[in-house]
Design a protein around this motif. Structure first.
Motif, PDB file in Angstrom:
ATOM      1  N   CYS A 197      17.497   5.093   8.167  1.00 57.31           N
ATOM      2  CA  CYS A 197      16.279   4.670   6.649  1.00 57.31           C
ATOM      3  C   CYS A 197      15.375   5.418   8.118  1.00 57.31           C
ATOM      4  CB  CYS A 197      16.150   2.650   7.418  1.00 57.31           C
ATOM      5  SG  CYS A 197      17.102   1.931   7.111  1.00 57.31           S
ATOM      6  N   GLY A 198      15.671   6.472   8.666  1.00 58.93           N
ATOM      7  CA  GLY A 198      14.426   7.000   9.326  1.00 58.93           C
ATOM      8  C   GLY A 198      15.087   8.320   9.286  1.00 58.93           C
TER       9      GLY A 198
ATOM     10  N   PRO B 152       1.053  -1.567  -0.005  1.00 56.66           N
ATOM     11  CA  PRO B 152      -0.285   0.061  -0.525  1.00 56.66           C
ATOM     12  C   PRO B 152       0.397   1.159   0.616  1.00 56.66           C
ATOM     13  CG  PRO B 152      -1.178  -1.562   1.623  1.00 56.66           C
ATOM     14  CD  PRO B 152       0.340  -2.141   0.915  1.00 56.66           C
ATOM     15  N   MET B 153       2.139   0.674   0.216  1.00 59.34           N
ATOM     16  CA  MET B 153       3.000   2.350   0.192  1.00 59.34           C
ATOM     17  C   MET B 153       3.566   2.269  -1.062  1.00 59.34           C
ATOM     18  SD  MET B 153       3.389   4.114   3.426  1.00 59.34           S
ATOM     19  CE  MET B 153       5.344   4.756   3.265  1.00 59.34           C
TER      20      MET B 153
ATOM     21  N   TRP C 214      20.618  16.254   2.895  1.00 54.96           N
ATOM     22  CA  TRP C 214      19.755  16.084   3.346  1.00 54.96           C
ATOM     23  C   TRP C 214      20.927  14.990   4.015  1.00 54.96           C
ATOM     24  CZ3 TRP C 214      16.785  17.952   6.986  1.00 54.96           C
ATOM     25  CH2 TRP C 214      15.788  19.271   6.571  1.00 54.96           C
TER      26      TRP C 214
ATOM     27  N   SER D  46      13.516  20.125  11.806  1.00 57.74           N
ATOM     28  CA  SER D  46      14.297  20.845  10.550  1.00 57.74           C
ATOM     29  C   SER D  46      13.591  20.410   8.921  1.00 57.74           C
ATOM     30  CB  SER D  46      15.256  19.426  10.821  1.00 57.74           C
ATOM     31  OG  SER D  46      16.185  18.210  10.321  1.00 57.74           O
ATOM     32  N   VAL D  47      13.232  19.178   8.969  1.00 58.22           N
ATOM     33  CA  VAL D  47      12.473  19.101   7.936  1.00 58.22           C
ATOM     34  C   VAL D  47      11.128  20.936   6.977  1.00 58.22           C
ATOM     35  CG1 VAL D  47      11.065  18.381   5.583  1.00 58.22           C
ATOM     36  CG2 VAL D  47      13.493  16.774   7.484  1.00 58.22           C
TER      37      VAL D  47
ATOM     38  N   GLU E 259       0.782  22.933   5.368  1.00 59.41           N
ATOM     39  CA  GLU E 259       0.756  22.418   3.354  1.00 59.41           C
ATOM     40  C   GLU E 259       1.659  21.204   3.351  1.00 59.41           C
ATOM     41  OE1 GLU E 259       2.378  22.130   0.425  1.00 59.41           O
ATOM     42  OE2 GLU E 259       1.217  20.681  -0.789  1.00 59.41           O
ATOM     43  N   TRP E 260       2.913  20.748   3.890  1.00 58.96           N
ATOM     44  CA  TRP E 260       3.816  20.444   3.568  1.00 58.96           C
ATOM     45  C   TRP E 260       3.595  18.636   4.285  1.00 58.96           C
ATOM     46  CZ3 TRP E 260       7.873  18.779   0.788  1.00 58.96           C
ATOM     47  CH2 TRP E 260       9.061  17.859   0.689  1.00 58.96           C
TER      48      TRP E 260
ATOM     49  N   CYS F 117       7.559   5.685  11.312  1.00 57.61           N
ATOM     50  CA  CYS F 117       8.826   6.570  11.534  1.00 57.61           C
ATOM     51  C   CYS F 117       9.657   6.295  10.605  1.00 57.61           C
ATOM     52  CB  CYS F 117       9.583   5.229  13.122  1.00 57.61           C
ATOM     53  SG  CYS F 117       8.485   4.151  14.263  1.00 57.61           S
ATOM     54  N   GLY F 118       9.620   5.541   9.766  1.00 53.85           N
ATOM     55  CA  GLY F 118      10.327   5.382   8.405  1.00 53.85           C
ATOM     56  C   GLY F 118       9.990   6.595   7.326  1.00 53.85           C
ATOM     57  N   GLY F 119       8.876   6.313   7.152  1.00 54.82           N
ATOM     58  CA  GLY F 119       7.464   6.619   6.201  1.00 54.82           C
ATOM     59  C   GLY F 119       6.918   7.770   6.286  1.00 54.82           C
TER      60      GLY F 119
ATOM     61  N   LYS G  67      13.593  24.089   6.991  1.00 48.81           N
ATOM     62  CA  LYS G  67      14.219  23.782   5.614  1.00 48.81           C
ATOM     63  C   LYS G  67      12.843  24.291   4.864  1.00 48.81           C
ATOM     64  CE  LYS G  67      17.478  22.531   1.771  1.00 48.81           C
ATOM     65  NZ  LYS G  67      18.316  23.430   1.924  1.00 48.81           N
ATOM     66  N   ILE G  68      11.983  24.187   4.944  1.00 51.97           N
ATOM     67  CA  ILE G  68      10.554  23.870   3.899  1.00 51.97           C
ATOM     68  C   ILE G  68       9.854  25.516   3.981  1.00 51.97           C
ATOM     69  CG2 ILE G  68       8.164  23.632   3.678  1.00 51.97           C
ATOM     70  CD1 ILE G  68       9.416  21.821   2.255  1.00 51.97           C
TER      71      ILE G  68
ATOM     72  N   LYS H  24      -1.201  11.589   3.025  1.00 49.14           N
ATOM     73  CA  LYS H  24      -0.443  10.378   1.685  1.00 49.14           C
ATOM     74  C   LYS H  24      -0.180   8.927   2.663  1.00 49.14           C
ATOM     75  CE  LYS H  24       2.896  10.051  -1.280  1.00 49.14           C
ATOM     76  NZ  LYS H  24       2.260   8.938  -2.159  1.00 49.14           N
TER      77      LYS H  24
ATOM     78  N   PRO I 184       9.100  11.356   9.667  1.00 46.19           N
ATOM     79  CA  PRO I 184      10.961  12.016   9.260  1.00 46.19           C
ATOM     80  C   PRO I 184      10.365  13.512   8.707  1.00 46.19           C
ATOM     81  CG  PRO I 184      11.129   9.413   8.863  1.00 46.19           C
ATOM     82  CD  PRO I 184       9.499   9.932   8.919  1.00 46.19           C
ATOM     83  N   LEU I 185       9.309  13.548   7.472  1.00 49.06           N
ATOM     84  CA  LEU I 185       9.142  14.455   6.515  1.00 49.06           C
ATOM     85  C   LEU I 185       8.166  15.493   7.085  1.00 49.06           C
ATOM     86  CD1 LEU I 185       7.865  11.976   3.574  1.00 49.06           C
ATOM     87  CD2 LEU I 185       9.529  13.724   3.553  1.00 49.06           C
TER      88      LEU I 185
ATOM     89  N   PHE J 252       0.169  17.456   3.497  1.00 51.09           N
ATOM     90  CA  PHE J 252       0.268  16.695   2.511  1.00 51.09           C
ATOM     91  C   PHE J 252       0.986  14.960   2.807  1.00 51.09           C
ATOM     92  CE2 PHE J 252       2.845  14.988  -1.599  1.00 51.09           C
ATOM     93  CZ  PHE J 252       1.958  14.939  -2.189  1.00 51.09           C
ATOM     94  N   TRP J 253       1.820  14.858   3.692  1.00 48.65           N
ATOM     95  CA  TRP J 253       3.257  14.054   3.936  1.00 48.65           C
ATOM     96  C   TRP J 253       2.378  12.897   4.836  1.00 48.65           C
ATOM     97  CZ3 TRP J 253       5.462  12.453   0.140  1.00 48.65           C
ATOM     98  CH2 TRP J 253       6.152  13.090  -0.921  1.00 48.65           C
TER      99      TRP J 253
ATOM    100  N   ALA K 259      -1.568   4.592   3.631  1.00 50.05           N
ATOM    101  CA  ALA K 259      -0.717   3.587   3.114  1.00 50.05           C
ATOM    102  C   ALA K 259      -1.291   2.666   4.630  1.00 50.05           C
ATOM    103  CB  ALA K 259       0.297   3.907   2.953  1.00 50.05           C
TER     104      ALA K 259
END
Lengths: 211, 211
Positions: A105-106, A53-54, A132, B115-116, B127-128, B105-107, B119-120, B135, B110-111, B131-132, B139
């Motif tokens: 990975c994270g 699903p991802m 990054w 710090s992300v 919005e960023w 934790c990995g998908g 940067k945005i 999404k 992190p987004l 969005f993640w 899943a």
């Protein structure tokens, strides 16, 4: 028992982690290639999304179960195939390995995942990815100075190594200056001498699937 | 043996995961608060960076070792305090738990790491983040439909649950429409009835450290 099936793409660093773990443990498997760029991304087709699903690679079908997420797969392989271990025995050593696994990975790889780069757009994606990885590698270099022997944690190959080499491959794609990271660079060179890391590189992928 | 010390910040979803695991297992610990926004970010100070080169919370000092990375910590706690387990016994069930852990934790998380978002930039960060998470939750909802019972995987609390609830907290901060995700929302409501999830919320943080 049917042979495990790995859905993989040659350029996917997450897939390469699992290919290394399978090769290290000597587990035979069948590869099915999912081209992440052809046809707008074969991973987005309904048939593949039903498996994962991802909509990402890798996926692993093994012992009548479908698994996604490379770290979960490596932990599973370790539990059901403990010969040629990829984790130390001591819990305090295991935590060091998993710490490096998580940083990569994270903390590092998710930010240069294909879907993130597509969101950033063609113009900014090289700078974004490089930023990054560079930032993450500064931290990883510090961690590895504390833990490394011949490999990431001491002198035995672990999951951390299976994650490091594919991440360095990504770093090179994004033109990260590896001279800044002597420990990472040394470990990568050392690991690439090993059969499991060599065999699992791109050679598993037919020429016409290399985008 | 000295009491474990957790470096934590009330709004850090990664810290909350570990607070849940510690509370679930009934492990007493001392909290040290690292304010991620005050003074330009206390996690960036040399003193803290020496503890955690990623300059993130949480960090855990336990059994004379300093650990970073919440997933590595939860795996460690599981190994040294197996009572009140957070992983099932069957490897095929364990892989389901770790799959959900990795997706979050990995998908997803992190987004929307601090710090992300920095940067945005202030203009685009809401919005960023939304969005993640949106999404990722599509899943995750699919995955959880296959695995969930009363909790994320069957009817026992696992590491997956310790990751889910803090991620839903983040989703609410980013104003994600949770009506799209009935399974995730139901699990979150169910889990928040449990003491370990309630106790570990923000209540561990003095009012003046809540930014």
């Amino acid at each position: 028992m049917a042979k495990p099936v790995l859905y993989t793409y040659f350029r996917s660093s997450c897939s390469w982690r699992v290919r290394i773990a399978l090769a290290w443990k000597g587990i035979e498997y069948e590869s099915r290639f999912v081209n992440l760029v052809k046809d707008g991304g074969q991973q987005k087709k309904d048939e593949y999304a039903a498996i994962n699903p991802m909509k990402q690679v890798p996926s692993l079908v093994m012992n009548e179960s479908t698994m996604t997420q490379s770290v979960a797969m490596m932990e599973y392989l370790e539990e059901v195939h403990p010969e040629k271990p990829l984790l130390p025995e001591d819990p305090l050593e295991r935590v060091k390995v998993r710490e490096i696994v998580s940083v990569i990975c994270g903390g590092i790889q998710p930010l240069q995942n294909l879907s993130v780069l597509q969101k950033i757009g063609d113009e900014g994606k090289m700078e974004w990815g490089k930023f990054w990885i560079d930032k993450g590698f500064h931290a990883l270099e510090e961690l590895l100075k504390r833990t490394a022997g011949k490999y990431c944690v001491g002198d035995k190959v672990t999951m951390a190594d299976a994650c490091l080499v594919p991440q360095v491959y990504n770093a090179n794609r994004f033109k990260v200056d590896m001279k800044q990271f002597p420990t990472i660079a040394r470990l990568n060179d050392e690991l690439l001498k090993l059969d499991a890391f060599q065999e699992s590189k791109m050679e598993d992928c037919p020429e016409n699937l290399r985008s």
